[in-house]
Write an enzyme that holds these catalytic residues in place. Structure first.
Site, PDB file in Angstrom:
ATOM      1  N   GLN C 117      -9.937 -26.025 -78.886  1.00  0.00           N
ATOM      2  CA  GLN C 117     -10.751 -26.044 -80.108  1.00  0.00           C
ATOM      3  C   GLN C 117     -12.231 -25.922 -79.757  1.00  0.00           C
ATOM      4  OE1 GLN C 117     -10.111 -29.642 -82.425  1.00  0.00           O
ATOM      5  NE2 GLN C 117      -8.763 -28.485 -83.767  1.00  0.00           N
ATOM      6  N   ALA C 131      -7.072 -23.854 -62.802  1.00  0.00           N
ATOM      7  CA  ALA C 131      -5.756 -24.163 -62.257  1.00  0.00           C
ATOM      8  C   ALA C 131      -5.194 -22.991 -61.452  1.00  0.00           C
ATOM      9  CB  ALA C 131      -4.810 -24.582 -63.374  1.00  0.00           C
ATOM     10  N   ARG C 238     -17.697 -31.040 -85.830  1.00  0.00           N
ATOM     11  CA  ARG C 238     -16.699 -31.899 -85.194  1.00  0.00           C
ATOM     12  C   ARG C 238     -16.845 -33.376 -85.550  1.00  0.00           C
ATOM     13  NH1 ARG C 238     -13.014 -28.110 -84.720  1.00  0.00           N
ATOM     14  NH2 ARG C 238     -13.785 -26.315 -83.550  1.00  0.00           N
TER      15      ARG C 238
END
Lengths: 324, 324, 324, 324
Positions: C117, C131, C238
């Site tokens: 998000q 990763a 937010r």
């Protein structure tokens, strides 16, 4: 001013490649197409004395906004909202990404001092005539008498009353003479037949240097491309009654193209952005007291004089900034 | 030109708030700090006749680049690279995000025509003096005689030989007189004691209008803030030998600050970007034939004349663009 | 949860280079410095069960906003506004560029679905653990029982009542077991001693492939840097009561750092953005009728049911979105 | 795999509104139109096992690049360059703004871990399916056996040999089972008939929470729109032989659309960017010595081992990164 419009159009067609011939031919496309905007395509809307705005290309329509918003909802929530309601909801809640799916490209002719304000909007793509390579035309913006305003006494950046009589004439003469003389000397410095004004007697100065002699009302041109979200951000600032008149008229011409292009989004924009006003937390508290019947004064409001005046101006049906 | 530098510095200290007093005081901080850049902070580096560049604030150092790059590797790969090698690797392979972790803010005084080139770099934050609110100083850029170049005959955007004798004098006179007259009339239009030149006899024209009478060599000022990645992008274009001299000197002053600030990144930048050349697939094919001992001509190379010349210029130890 | 905070902090200090040692040492600087933010620097604020937000670096303060705004006014208009009034004016009228002069950098540990998000806010600089290179830790977000909410029946994207009893236990068990099993198998696929869980029996799969087996509540980490204008844009979205709880708690931790850093701008932000509401042109028309004493119903208002409800909710002292 | 392509296409047409019906109808337009790209419009190019890339809209063509570049030259320099030469010149000298005049919009279906890499390219517009609102389909990426690579031993982020036999089977089983189980539990948590898999026995958990149980190989979808300059930046990174295979295949599909759309720019891109190599100042010095017949060793070159290997690999006709 149809003659002028026509003349401007001509000049531009001459100066810039490959647009004139697009006007009369059409191609089939499987893209979203907006007939009302197609009708405006490639035709200059005259602005100021020698400027114009012309839509050169576009991508998307109101449906593209809806399509992008609906990808969020996927299968499960498909039938819910009707398009207009959805677009209005997105505009009201400042969900900006669906509006970014539409893109428009303009060809604009404008005075350099206007270009300097305009370019501060960074989220756009721009290709401007370069005076390092090209010789700028002998065209300057000279205001119409009714736009020759005095400095505002109340507002540091604003305009006050219109200048009249001798003062107006004197100012217009100065603007005209200085711009003309500076351009004549520009041509003279470039010299060597580079311009009709100084066919043989020039100095051959590099273009990138000679240009520094031009005044800020000299016209320049550019292609300017933006997505609808960023275009609306530009318009909301530049349509404002306190934007400088000389850029506001460009914004107004562009708004006409937006109304033709994405009529639903344009209407939502005019309701939720152009005509809207944001009440702060403190203003909302005052408003609630007023609606409950209390007669609140500025002293009791907790607002500064300036905020109070802005709020009252809006509630009186005016414009917040006129109170400033 | 130490006197000039000092004078410029004075003027700026007068004109802009709150920087002068920061020069002599220090505060303790737990942020990364670069003593060599601290020593340059708040001090104007003079550029051109009245301009300057001054570092006003910064964030991060070479270590911040390494720290950001290493977050990618996490625990498992910690000890691997030594910092210099890592920064050089990032620069060579255009891994740009770690360089974005450093930020710098400049205060710059520059002619408007230079500001117009500069502002095309959009990924920066800018606050410029607004001539809608303020009255611009009577200061113009007038080139030193040795920078008064003729238009290049071979390169459409370049400079050729230096103008000499009468031609040079005539051009400098025109530039000086036109800029002065335009500013005098600007002051006159503003009037009402707005300037010493027209103490009582002005016309009171709005500032946002009067400014259009100024020439493009008038000085303006701004704060300009960018991250290191975007700053290096700006520098790589503006340090180029074919950038206009009047912006290149700003880039050179800024490069001095970058060397003080992030010495490892600056060295990598000068090796991999400023002094580098990109060979296309076709050029690489030619190069391989040449290294194998073959004598390749342009006709056999598959390269255009222009590409061939650029490549040969570089291999001869020169600059690709000088061949253009 | 002080223990957890400490543990988190430890882990992070281990995992990321070069921050731990900055905590106890100070350097003198001539940059603007904010003691209240210095006190928070390098210290993790715990968020969710294993996450945190930590301020790593910053540039500028309230004074830098004022300085940038004042460059617009230059000499002539220096004394005018007092700082707080100016910052509030800039916030109210969305003059965003002065706020861009302040910059802050965070180190954040957060679940991947939150990171997805967050990353939609593009105007920021990010370096995330990769990763492809690193092996992600065996840490997942498992909600506290009181945050285990049912799907809202009225709001397609919202939460309804809290799940209780067996259902809650069953869901938590599924989340915990699936995340654990997936990470165990991730470790097994990586194999070859790459992790303590599968010391010898792994398959040696490439990291860039094995990671696809992880669940979206696995924790990741990044450095995230933004200017104050863009940070406030992020926070205003937010912090909203309808933002997902799991990202709102990060925004709340960041708001604490903003209050310490730029207290005047933070207060203006909370008044003009967080607690504010924008009335559309149509809503303003209704409001004017109401203030004139008219009893307006939705049917007479010209507003859609949804707009009407939002407006009434705000005027009743609530939150526009609760009506949605 | 025509069947799969067709099936994918079907699914997408179902899931996303308003594209299916555009396929068979055309409208007349006066915009620049590219028949070769029109032929590809709205048709999914299958990528990986369930993904696709589909061109949904576009704006501009090779001519728009030329038009934007030529505005710089204006009248005086019109006839000079032939289009191909001009586009190649712009590409070679990284004059990026003319390429920004072209825009393209894709509809993409891709695994979440690929979406996470992709989204790091910020200069684009994106609207993704939101799992706060929608329920994601039960579709995961499972690599073909020939892409199931071991971790590279020489390159920390790369792939080594392909896994074979039992190890391969075991890994594929783990990926398939974990993704399936996680999605089954996702459906179960959502419950209440929200999915066919758990018609009555679900827990009614909020969608925004349940999604955290999904694995990173679950497919998502988005609209992604970028200008040609930024698209080429994306492609140059993601077409690289060291980009992860699973994103490279998307880049390859997009490159096919670019070749259809702007064939001249695409060819220039492949010559000057994809197949090119940048020699640093130090490498150029070595190259000059080599061309002069000197046998230079790494020890004498002044280059690091890594740089030397990269340079030699390129000169041997390979890829710089294979040496890394």
């Amino acid at each position: 001013m149809p003659d002028q419009a026509h003349a401007t159009d001509q000049a531009a067609a001459e100066q810039l490649p490959a647009t004139g011939d697009l006007r009369d031919t059409t191609q089939p496309t499987r893209r979203a197409t907006v007939p009302a905007l197609e009708a405006m395509l490639h035709t200059a809307m005259p602005v100021l004395d020698h400027g114009f705005v012309r839509v050169v290309d576009y991508m998307g329509d109101d449906g593209a906004i809806v399509q992008a918003a609906r990808v969020s909802y996927g299968r499960g929530t498909r039938k819910v909202s009707e398009d207009t309601g959805l677009i209005r909801y997105l505009m009201r809640h400042r969900h900006s990404t669906p509006f970014e799916m539409c893109e428009i490209k303009y060809h604009v002719k404008l005075p350099i001092f206007v270009a300097r304000q305009w370019i501060r909007h960074r989220m756009a793509n721009v290709n401007e005539i370069s005076a390092r390579y090209s010789i700028l035309d002998r065209e300057f913006y000279i205001p119409e008498p009714q736009h020759l305003a005095a400095q505002s006494t109340s507002n540091r950046q604003g305009r006050g009353d219109v200048l009249e009589g001798e003062a107006a004439c004197a100012v217009l003469d100065l603007l005209r003479e200085d711009a003309s003389r500076c351009h004549d000397h520009y041509a003279l410095m470039l010299g060597e037949g580079g311009s009709p004004e100084a066919p043989e007697s020039g100095y051959g100065l590099a273009r990138e240097l000679a240009r520094m002699n031009l005044t800020l009302n000299t016209y320049t041109q550019w292609y300017w491309k933006a997505d609808l979200h960023n275009l609306l951000g530009f318009l909301s600032l530049r349509l404002d009654s306190h934007a400088q008149y000389e850029i506001r008229v460009y914004a107004e011409a562009m708004l006409r193209s937006v109304r033709a292009w994405v009529p639903i989004a344009a209407a939502a924009f005019e309701d939720y952005r152009v005509g809207a006003f944001t009440f702060s937390a403190s203003m909302l508290a005052v408003l609630r007291r007023q609606l409950a019947g209390e007669a609140v004064t500025q002293a009791q409001s907790g607002l500064s004089r300036r905020e109070w005046d802005e709020m009252q101006a809006v509630l009186a049906g005016g414009d917040a900034m006129t109170a400033a």
